[in-house]
Scaffold this motif. Structure first.
Motif, short mmCIF file in Angstrom:
data_model
loop_
_atom_site.label_atom_id
_atom_site.label_comp_id
_atom_site.label_asym_id
_atom_site.label_seq_id
_atom_site.Cartn_x
_atom_site.Cartn_y
_atom_site.Cartn_z
N LEU A 227 0.83 -1.21 0.00
CA LEU A 227 0.00 0.00 0.00
C LEU A 227 0.86 1.25 0.00
CD1 LEU A 227 -2.80 1.42 0.36
CD2 LEU A 227 -2.44 1.21 2.84
N LEU A 228 1.87 1.26 0.84
CA LEU A 228 2.73 2.44 0.95
C LEU A 228 3.62 2.61 -0.27
CD1 LEU A 228 1.57 2.43 3.75
CD2 LEU A 228 3.85 2.76 4.69
N ALA A 229 3.76 1.56 -1.06
CA ALA A 229 4.54 1.64 -2.30
C ALA A 229 3.66 1.96 -3.50
CB ALA A 229 5.27 0.32 -2.53
N GLY A 230 2.36 2.18 -3.27
CA GLY A 230 1.47 2.54 -4.36
C GLY A 230 0.85 1.37 -5.10
N LYS A 231 0.99 0.17 -4.57
CA LYS A 231 0.44 -1.01 -5.25
C LYS A 231 -1.02 -1.27 -4.88
CE LYS A 231 4.99 -3.16 -5.62
NZ LYS A 231 5.85 -4.32 -5.25
N HIS A 232 -1.53 -0.58 -3.88
CA HIS A 232 -2.95 -0.60 -3.52
C HIS A 232 -3.38 0.85 -3.35
CE1 HIS A 232 -2.69 -4.93 -2.88
NE2 HIS A 232 -1.67 -4.73 -2.06
N PHE A 386 5.67 4.63 8.96
CA PHE A 386 5.01 5.04 7.73
C PHE A 386 5.95 5.68 6.72
CE2 PHE A 386 2.64 7.50 4.75
CZ PHE A 386 1.51 6.74 4.49
N ASN A 387 6.62 6.78 7.11
CA ASN A 387 7.45 7.48 6.12
C ASN A 387 8.67 6.66 5.72
OD1 ASN A 387 8.65 8.01 8.75
ND2 ASN A 387 9.91 9.57 7.75
N ARG A 388 9.16 5.83 6.63
CA ARG A 388 10.34 5.02 6.32
C ARG A 388 10.01 3.90 5.34
NH1 ARG A 388 14.12 4.71 11.50
NH2 ARG A 388 13.44 6.55 12.66
N ASP A 389 8.78 3.42 5.39
CA ASP A 389 8.34 2.39 4.45
C ASP A 389 7.73 2.98 3.19
OD1 ASP A 389 9.13 0.17 5.95
OD2 ASP A 389 7.28 0.12 7.10
N ASP A 392 9.53 10.39 2.80
CA ASP A 392 9.28 11.63 3.54
C ASP A 392 8.25 12.49 2.81
OD1 ASP A 392 11.02 11.11 5.64
OD2 ASP A 392 12.71 12.15 4.73
N ALA A 393 8.23 12.40 1.47
CA ALA A 393 7.32 13.22 0.68
C ALA A 393 5.86 12.89 0.94
CB ALA A 393 7.64 13.07 -0.80
N LEU A 394 5.56 11.62 1.25
CA LEU A 394 4.18 11.21 1.46
C LEU A 394 3.67 11.54 2.86
CD1 LEU A 394 1.72 9.81 0.22
CD2 LEU A 394 2.71 7.60 0.90
N GLN A 395 4.59 11.81 3.80
CA GLN A 395 4.17 12.01 5.19
C GLN A 395 3.23 13.21 5.39
OE1 GLN A 395 5.21 9.78 7.92
NE2 GLN A 395 3.34 10.79 8.60
N PRO A 396 3.48 14.40 4.81
CA PRO A 396 2.56 15.52 5.05
C PRO A 396 1.12 15.25 4.63
CG PRO A 396 4.63 16.33 4.17
CD PRO A 396 4.67 14.83 4.03
N ALA A 397 0.93 14.60 3.46
CA ALA A 397 -0.43 14.27 3.02
C ALA A 397 -1.07 13.29 3.98
CB ALA A 397 -0.38 13.68 1.61
N THR A 398 -0.28 12.40 4.52
CA THR A 398 -0.78 11.43 5.48
C THR A 398 -1.15 12.10 6.79
OG1 THR A 398 0.58 9.72 4.47
CG2 THR A 398 -0.16 9.32 6.73
#
Length: 429
Positions: A227-232, A386-389, A392-398
């Protein structure tokens, strides 16, 4: 990893991600662009370890390095949340720091793809790093095949509480999700906020731990990493199940959970204003030494026993700027930081709750650390955070999505739709 208990060497890496004294915000070193050059002088070491004990431990480490005679490190400690937001600026500066504290795995990979990190292959040829686990080796290797990170410690997340407070309230550690809800009910009936959060101020990222744990308990660690890699998709039915379960415990969260930073939430926990808190052991670096023996934790409750047990056990360490003009000096410092001696110095000077990556280094040996090591070793899967998996770019939206959910849980549908939209923009960038 399999469902068998992983060895220490396997768990050190956190396979989930494989697949400190001035406040600075800009240029901190004089540098040249010559890859093979050595500019001489002290290596600038930029650290985010700004909690009092961690900062003191880093100062001890810099002093020990200078004493052994091969080089010097100029330590710059930056407030942790400033460091987090300024890291991309540090690395893209014309005169970046030489060495920086941060994380391996997906986070380091994102910077390596932009050619911002120094190739540390020569460092990994040292005897100490050659003794590190295959899993750690993999975690610190970029997709290009270059080594870009030197790992030094790792730690665990859990539901932390104060033993004397639990005794005073007549409650004990829960063994199941239902037990956990019962515990929350008991604490709330005593006028205690059952669950502290600390997702206010600059630490909204703390809420991600709740998403991580609910997801790995319900859908499993492999799905979580995919999921965190964009596959879901973040609006998939499986993710909705995570938020359905989260809604069960929201009434037990401290009403100030998204208004105060985790440091203030930690104080509330220690003072008995809240009962427990999902947090990493780094919070102990701000705990008075005489209170550490009263701190304990329990495993985030299992929800579905059929899902292989996973835990968050992030790895920390160092990477170096590709633009450093002190390559030889950087290599020497990193070789030292990879030694058992250096890791034991850091652990002794800090709260002592971190675990060393060097297979021959000794941890603090406290009851809490022994329990923490067992906690990790019992896991079938290890995730980082979360951000490590992800990145860092995805963390603010999360952060935006999760704090909105906590404030308006009935709007979860639109929140997840927007989260997915924002994530797609980042994945395409």
């Amino acid at each position: 990893m399999t469902n068998q208990h992983p060895s220490r060497r396997l768990l050190l890496a956190g396979l989930g991600a494989a697949g400190t004294t001035a406040l600075l915000s800009g240029c901190v070193t004089a540098s040249s662009s010559g890859k093979g050059s050595s500019g001489g002088g002290a290596v600038t070491l930029q650290s985010n370890l700004s909690a009092p004990q961690a900062k003191a431990a880093m100062e001890d480490l810099a002093a020990a390095y200078a004493k052994q005679g091969s080089g010097r490190a100029s330590l710059n400690t930056v407030a942790a949340e400033t460091f987090r937001t300024q890291l991309p600026t540090y690395l893209t500066s014309a005169n970046p720091p030489d060495v920086l504290t941060w994380y391996p795995g997906s986070v380091a990979e994102a910077y390596a793809k932009k050619n911002l990190l120094l190739d540390l292959g020569e460092v990994w040829d040292s005897p100490d790093l050659k003794s590190y686990s295959t899993a750690l080796n993999k975690l610190c290797t970029a997709a290009s095949g270059k080594k870009v990170f030197v790992p030094t410690t790792y730690y665990w997340w859990g539901m932390f509480y104060r033993k004397s407070n639990f005794a005073k309230w007549g409650v004990s550690e829960p063994k199941s999700w239902d037990d956990f809800l019962d515990l929350c009910d008991k604490l709330k009936s005593k006028g205690v906020a059952p669950i502290g959060l600390g997702a206010g101020g600059n630490t909204a990222w703390v809420a991600s731990a709740w998403f991580d744990y609910l997801n790995i308990r319900i859908n499993g660690a492999p799905y979580h990493r995919e999921l965190l890699a964009g596959k879901h998709r973040f609006d998939d039915p499986e993710v909705h199940k995570v938020f359905d379960r989260w809604r069960e415990v929201l009434p037990y969260f401290d009403p100030n959970g998204t208004a105060v930073a985790f440091q203030d939430a930690s104080t509330a926990l220690l003072n008995g204003r809240s009962g427990m808190m999902l947090i990493g052991t780094f919070f102990a670096d701000a705990v008075p030494k005489n209170a550490l023996d009263d701190v304990d934790f329990f495993r985030f409750p299992v929800i579905d026993p059929k899902v292989p047990l996973a835990e968050e056990a992030p790895t920390d360490g160092y990477f170096a700027s590709a633009r450093t003009g002190r390559r030889d000096e950087v290599f020497d410092l990193l070789r030292y930081l990879a030694t058992a001696e250096a890791q034991e110095i850091y652990i002794k000077g800090s709260s002592g709750t971190a675990l060393p990556c060097h297979p021959d280094a000794k941890d603090s040996g406290t009851a809490l650390v022994k329990k923490g090591r067992k906690h990790i070793e019992e896991a079938a899967e290890i995730t980082q955070f979360f951000n490590r998996d992800s990145s860092d770019a995805l963390q603010p939206a999360t952060d935006t999505a999760l704090t909105k959910f906590i404030a308006k849980p009935k709007s979860v549908g639109s929140i997840l739709t927007n989260w997915q939209r924002d994530a797609e923009k980042i994945w395409r960038a």
